[in-house]
Design a protein around this motif. Sequence first.
Motif: not given
Lengths: 353, 419
Positions: A229-235
Amino acid sequence: MFKRNFVIATLILLASLATILLNAPLVSSQGLTITAAAVEGALPLEAPDSELWRLATAVEVPLSAQMIARPILPETNAKAITVRALHNGEEIAFLLEWADATRNDATVRVEDFRDAVALQFPLIDGQPFYCMGQQGGDVNIWHWKADWQAALIARRTLQDVYPNIHVDMYPFVDETENLYLAAYADVDFLPAEAVGNLLALPVHTTPVEDMVAGGFGSLTSQPPEGQNVQGYGEWRDGLWRVILSRSLRSTEAEDVSFAPEKLYSVAFAAWDGANRERNGAKSTSQWVSLQLGAAPAPAAAPAAGAAAPSPARTAAVTPSGIGPLFWGFIGLLVVLWALIALTLLYFRDEGKS
Amino acid sequence: MPDVYNWQIGRTMTYPYPEAHPRQQFAAVFNINRCIGCQTCTGACKATWTFSRGQEYMWWNNVETKPYGSYPQHWDVKALKLLDEAHQAAGVKPNWDRTQANEKAPYGVYNGLTLTEAAGPNEVVLGYLPADAEWRSPNFYEDTSTAYRGGPFGLSPDGATLPEHQAWFFYLMRICNHCTYPACLAACPRKAIYKREEDGIVLIDQERCRGYRKCVEACPYKKAMYRGTTQVSEKCVGCYPRVEGADPLSDGVPMEARCMAVCPGKIRLNGLVEIAEDGSWVEAPQHPLYYLVRIAQVALPLYPQFGTEPNIYYIPPRWAPRPYLRQMFGPGVDQAIERYIAPSRELLAVLQLFRTTQKMIFRFEIEEGALVREVEVNGKMWQMYDDTVIGFDAQGREVVRLSVVEPLHERPLERLNSI
């Protein structure tokens, strides 16, 4: 006068319809359905700002504190997650957005807990217990971690957290390198890493941990080769925006596998590290339906990540065969035309009276 | 929650798991009266287990100066305060009923709440998570005594007279208690903590642990610690390879833990006691730990009221205020000190066994010797005999032989300064 009221009522009705079609979030505690809109070409796997996400209907999923298994934290911080989903026949991606006043993406100090979000899918037909599944009712969990995300750019070392740290040497560490980063010649001195605990690995290739569970306390990481599973997050400005993605199909027994046009169940959970939320101290949803759109027919589509001039334009160029979305936009055009026609009719009547 | 029997509090108590006891239990007696605070134990543990990156704040063994010193800071005061608040909220006045003392309840019955009983509906164990600043400076307040109130010129003729010194401190040496009912194990939502069937050593499964730190929060003694570089928690492992007899030096028999075996003050005696199916200690009057804890009762558990049934026992310091010691070691303190001050013939012999061999002693024998001294202690006549005590290892082989009076060798004149 009757005519005027009728026109106003019709306008309100149409406006409501338009609001729905313009992707205004739905708020309902049950019977939610998330539609994974089928799109052509690459998915915006690391672009929460991509216009492609506007093709997906945003669904606001309400969350509440996990109150069944101890330890229980009755006051958790995340109250809802806004979810969008897309697929292109090959991959599926979810964009999750939720409010969080602080970014907690380090876990070096004993009092530091991470922000995190998770998706959960049943591995059996039907819906097992919505919190971690149950015995004989396994669930596949995709767990995105803010600290793993931050580590993809730069892993936090003790030196980052304690700028004045000084250590003469660590035995079994290559002393030619930065002591606080250097690899261990013998991982026996990092026992968790030595026994293959994924959390202890010095390098992660994805911010998402792919796991399986069958009841409280049974959560287990899939082996390193099963981490797909790939992911990317930004706040930004009090909002986490996280994308989780995977290929639609998986042959692994511990993975959910998707097919276009099929209906699935999904549940969500979020943790606010600042509130020391971890494990069962979390905000969680009930099961929500996940409907995958029909597979896209090969045709021109906006490139992934490329910002289209306007959502309307994106809709206009969206080819047929996209299914519900396509008809949604046709409906939107009809509604707009009807609005204009009714407005004209209304003012013509006004002029006469 | 099931009820389990805790002999240290003389009653059943609630615990999340039913009783299941190891065949033997890792246990030790620490004689506080003898400790010189040299921290050799601390250094030995550090050099063996916690010298790696991410373990900088980790001291599985530490020696703190009571009453002010503590690692992590004020762990005991904070745990006692939480328990006190729970008692107040529940309207319970905790006390020990000594009149109910018997073979199965040697200290009497504790009528307050334990940490599992005081936890409330949302937690399994009452506890708190110390922040990183609290784990720093493990030796803060070292050698700091309570205030000294001098007379003229700041001097007091009776400042250091027994039974209780006016100004006092003592060292408290601490490792994981490898509790019978571990709070860390109870609190772990993943069942990643287990108690070994063969020796009762409590371990954190490094593969199952996910770094939630519920064990760090729950352990009242704060001996489960978080390692930020691997994102999981670690704790004292009781030097289990030595206990298993896997150390090349051990000759295949159980050896004392590193912190025990290095003690220059000879304050520690480490061993394995046999445990019956119901959790009681199998009667073994010739086992030094059984003798000290169950027969002589000079060694007492640390904060038995927490309810975890800790397995490290302390001979309380005879000069410290009794109310403080009773809070710390329970109601057996006065008797323990009385017996330690004027030890019986057998007790005096067994006390010689401390730190005389790396091998765990499973049985002792005493050969009687001559009366060598007769003095008055606390108004009573006390006789000292030069008995010989012999220690045997797990296989019944003699490993140590000592007399109460240490042999004195006088260097002959012709060899003076001949080194």
